[in-house]
Design a protein around this motif. Sequence first.
Motif, mmCIF file in Angstrom:
data_model
loop_
_atom_site.group_PDB
_atom_site.id
_atom_site.type_symbol
_atom_site.label_atom_id
_atom_site.label_comp_id
_atom_site.label_asym_id
_atom_site.label_seq_id
_atom_site.Cartn_x
_atom_site.Cartn_y
_atom_site.Cartn_z
ATOM 1 N N SER A 41 0.858 -1.189 0.000
ATOM 2 C CA SER A 41 0.000 0.000 0.000
ATOM 3 C C SER A 41 0.887 1.229 0.000
ATOM 4 C CB SER A 41 -0.839 0.047 1.276
ATOM 5 O OG SER A 41 -1.776 -0.973 1.308
ATOM 6 N N ALA A 42 0.258 2.369 -0.136
ATOM 7 C CA ALA A 42 0.958 3.640 0.041
ATOM 8 C C ALA A 42 1.321 3.791 1.513
ATOM 9 C CB ALA A 42 0.049 4.779 -0.387
ATOM 10 N N THR A 47 -2.403 8.353 0.981
ATOM 11 C CA THR A 47 -3.582 8.445 0.119
ATOM 12 C C THR A 47 -4.513 9.560 0.610
ATOM 13 O OG1 THR A 47 -3.365 6.075 -0.312
ATOM 14 C CG2 THR A 47 -5.445 7.098 -0.942
ATOM 15 N N GLU A 74 1.320 4.529 -4.050
ATOM 16 C CA GLU A 74 1.879 3.175 -4.033
ATOM 17 C C GLU A 74 3.199 3.122 -4.814
ATOM 18 O OE1 GLU A 74 -1.287 3.635 -3.589
ATOM 19 O OE2 GLU A 74 -1.824 2.140 -2.065
ATOM 20 N N PHE A 136 -3.579 -1.670 -5.266
ATOM 21 C CA PHE A 136 -4.631 -0.648 -5.390
ATOM 22 C C PHE A 136 -4.764 -0.087 -6.805
ATOM 23 C CE2 PHE A 136 -5.298 4.116 -4.343
ATOM 24 C CZ PHE A 136 -6.662 4.039 -4.132
ATOM 25 N N ARG A 150 -10.821 2.423 -1.880
ATOM 26 C CA ARG A 150 -10.035 2.461 -0.653
ATOM 27 C C ARG A 150 -9.812 1.055 -0.095
ATOM 28 N NH1 ARG A 150 -8.930 7.376 1.622
ATOM 29 N NH2 ARG A 150 -7.123 6.159 2.287
ATOM 30 N N GLY A 151 -8.596 0.822 0.332
ATOM 31 C CA GLY A 151 -8.256 -0.493 0.880
ATOM 32 C C GLY A 151 -8.026 -1.541 -0.198
ATOM 33 N N GLY A 152 -7.926 -1.100 -1.452
ATOM 34 C CA GLY A 152 -7.874 -2.024 -2.577
ATOM 35 C C GLY A 152 -6.626 -2.881 -2.703
ATOM 36 N N SER A 153 -5.585 -2.555 -1.965
ATOM 37 C CA SER A 153 -4.361 -3.361 -2.073
ATOM 38 C C SER A 153 -4.575 -4.806 -1.628
ATOM 39 C CB SER A 153 -3.244 -2.778 -1.209
ATOM 40 O OG SER A 153 -2.990 -1.466 -1.584
HETATM 41 N N1 ASP Z 1 -3.555 3.308 -0.393
HETATM 42 C C1 ASP Z 1 -4.931 2.909 -0.606
HETATM 43 C C2 ASP Z 1 -5.809 3.377 0.535
HETATM 44 O O1 ASP Z 1 -5.339 4.025 1.443
HETATM 45 C C3 ASP Z 1 -5.063 1.446 -0.843
HETATM 46 C C4 ASP Z 1 -4.735 0.563 0.337
HETATM 47 O O2 ASP Z 1 -4.183 1.003 1.323
HETATM 48 O O3 ASP Z 1 -5.050 -0.629 0.270
HETATM 49 O O4 ASP Z 1 -6.971 3.132 0.516
#
Ligand code: ASP
Length: 412
Positions: A41-42, A47, A74, A136, A150-153
Amino acid sequence: MSLIVQKYGGTSVGDVERIKNVAQRVLATRDEGNQVVVVVSAMAGATDHLIGLARQISTVPDAREMDMLLASGEQVSVALLAMALHELGCTAVSMTGPQAGIFTDASHTRARISRIATERVMDRLGNGHVVIIAGFQGRSETDEITTLGRGGSDTSAVAIAAALKADCCEIYTDVDGVYTADPRLVPEARKLNAISHDEMLELASLGAKVLQSRAVEFAKKYSVPLVVRSSFNTAPGTWIVKETDQMEDVVVRGVSLDKNQAKITFLHVPDRPGVAATIFKHLADQTINVDMIVQNISEQGKTDVSFTVPADDLERSLRVSREIAGLVGAADVSANSDIAKLSAVGVGMRTHTGIAAKMFGILSEAQVNIAMISTSEIKISCVIPKHQADQALRLVHNGFGLGAGENPAAEN
Ligand code: ASP
Ligand code: MG
């Protein structure tokens, strides 16, 4: 030789020291004789920071440009991790999502992965590289950069593991695994050794933010062995597994609380065909995500209709609802944000009876009033006052025997 996909979240790569720590872990896994693909992730907060910048320029930034912007987060962490591995003498190469062959549909900011062309990744793995892939993100068939929501990683990692037919996908995060309840709210909560896909999906959609739901769906569909572990210790974590008959022995696997809810009520609407259709069609047209719905028994041809929406959408939902009120002849529209949704989840509910009654009993003993109820085959949810929610969560958790020393599904 095993092929392992490891995913590290934002906090795990939150600063340079942590990136170096991740590099050590990746190298250790490689040195055990495995091929390793890492998805990151970033860096924590990156993000959100980028979204903040965009908002300062535009209230409705163009979705394509938003993806161009967000994908940069990322790209920073993959490059830094590759450098950290090089410093340890490990051959490693970073790739963006597009470089790694991750294709998606064209819906910017919430794209879905459609296929993965694995040649480039396989080629580098074959040459002894650790391959580090930006989570992501991907590319559309027309060569635009897309992001997965969001949270796609998490979803990137599981999809890559599925495409590479990896032996397992390890999701490293800042918690030890999946707990019977949020340990910050329930001190007795215990870590689970294993949880079924469906239970995890229910808990994820109920606000347990351990894993993105899409990732669990992928893992289920493609039978990817999936484990959630901490990147700060070596505890074994929680496996997300295919359901077994044995799992039904435990009635409630976990409980969760969603305080991000609000309730809207249409008062005294005429009780006739088409009213509910009109209300919910208009809300849907405004892409308002309605969760629970309750309609009262009608008196003298009038009834009340209540439903819940995400708390962030309350203002907007109220505005739309007031417009609809006129259309359906409602006397008034009221809102309540002192609500929370308390849920109990377990595949054992399929074969056991009396679970709902037990939950209601625990709540009534604590003088907690239930405003709405909904159930699925493996879940019971109650809307209760928010100010009593933490206490109620703990009582229901312990009432179902999930506390210390009682739970056969949890670890010591
Ligand atoms: N960087 C993106 C987010 O903050 C993806 C991730 O963290 O999975 O949503
Ligand atoms: Mg994340």
